[in-house]
Design a protein around this motif. Structure first.
Motif: not given
Length: 82
Positions: A33-35, A37-39, A41-42, A44-45
């Motif tokens: 789940r954390g991975a 979310n990080r992907v 976010d990346a 979206e950026k």
């Protein structure tokens, strides 16, 4: 008189109680789940104007066949190296 004085608070001198351990499945699902979310976010950026994903999507929108040809040739080049 001794009865009038408040008693000192009890002090726990042992170790802190151990937290309940998570099962392996819960730990793995938290990590996934954390991975994710990080992907997310990346991505979206990267979609913001002027960023690489935005530029690539604009190119693919303007010339879809050319982009497909470039992607195919890039795939062939990478596959032959291995």
């Amino acid at each position: 008189m001794a009865d009038d004085l408040p008693s000192p608070p009890l002090v726990y001198e042992g170790l802190d109680p151990s937290p309940e351990s998570k099962s392996t499945i819960e730990e793995v699902s938290d990590a996934v789940r954390g991975a994710a979310n990080r992907v997310g976010d990346a991505i979206e950026k990267g979609k913001k104007p002027g960023m690489p994903l935005s530029i690539l999507s604009n190119i693919a929108r303007e010339a879809p066949l050319g982009s497909l040809l470039v992607a195919f040739l890039l795939g062939v080049a990478v596959a032959r190296r291995r």
